[in-house]
Design an enzyme around this catalytic site. Structure first.
Site: not given
Length: 233
Positions: A99-100
């Protein structure tokens, strides 16, 4: 292929660094000094830098310590991607996605077969993460994860191993290590959410036999040796 692109792809240096090597006259093709970075070569040419042959290598494998705020994607119009962190801009893909806001170990390669082998559902490649949690994880939490959870939307998960590193009951937080063998969408965050807790920081430490080096800084990467790649496979 242009000589500067070839040398950059073989990780001799960035395009700018390769141009400097050519200016210094230390790059040669078939024994002749290269005068321009635009010179074209083919697979039968012998390329040397400072007298050392730079043999063609089809596949490359990079271990990146992914920083927060960078997308696990090849390109994006408005946000920075993990590929932009590489000096080489060849066709590399992240093996799986973080995920970011998740940090840590991410493998980048142009070896599609290895990508498939590590991500195939039947391979059960173990992935270990460390996390900061809002909520006090305890042995009951560990037992729930170890039994194999079914999330609220019906998603069934394989058993996961939870190790509690630190509990802070006063501030209602925990530090944990968790090992999973699959990679469903936002899996770890959803697992803790299902038991009333929230992940506030998540960092991947290992994937199979591949471990994040302690001295590898965020945003930096190393190229894996062939022996290390064999160990992954």
């Amino acid at each position: 292929m242009r000589i500067d692109k070839y040398l950059a792809n073989m990780n001799v240096g960035s395009r700018k660094e390769v141009h400097q090597l050519i200016k210094k006259g230390v790059v040669a093709v078939n024994g002749k000094t290269v005068k321009t970075p635009k010179e074209k070569i083919n697979e039968n040419d012998v390329v040397t830098v400072n007298g050392e042959e730079i043999a063609y290598q089809k596949y490359h494998y990079f271990l990146l310590n992914k920083p927060k705020g960078v997308l696990s994607a090849t390109e994006d119009r408005s946000q920075k991607t993990v590929i932009s962190l590489l000096d080489s801009q060849d066709q590399y893909l992240p093996v799986g996605r973080l995920d970011k806001d998740t940090t840590g170990l991410l493998l980048l390669t142009n070896d599609g077969q290895l990508n498939h082998e590590l991500l195939a559902p039947n391979k059960h490649v173990a992935k270990v993460y460390r996390a900061q949690i809002t909520g006090v994880a305890d042995e009951e939490t560990a037992k729930t994860f170890a039994s194999g959870m079914t999330l609220g939307d019906g998603t069934k998960l394989k058993p996961a191993k939870l190790k509690i590193l630190k509990q802070d009951k006063e501030n209602d937080t925990s530090e944990i290590e968790i090992e999973i063998s699959e990679g469903k969408y936002h899996q770890i965050k959803r697992m803790f959410g299902a038991v009333g807790m929230k992940v506030t920081a998540l960092d991947r430490r290992s994937m199979g036999n591949l471990h994040l080096p302690a001295d590898l800084k965020r945003g930096k990467y190393v190229e894996l040796s062939l022996d290390e790649v064999k160990n992954i496979k």
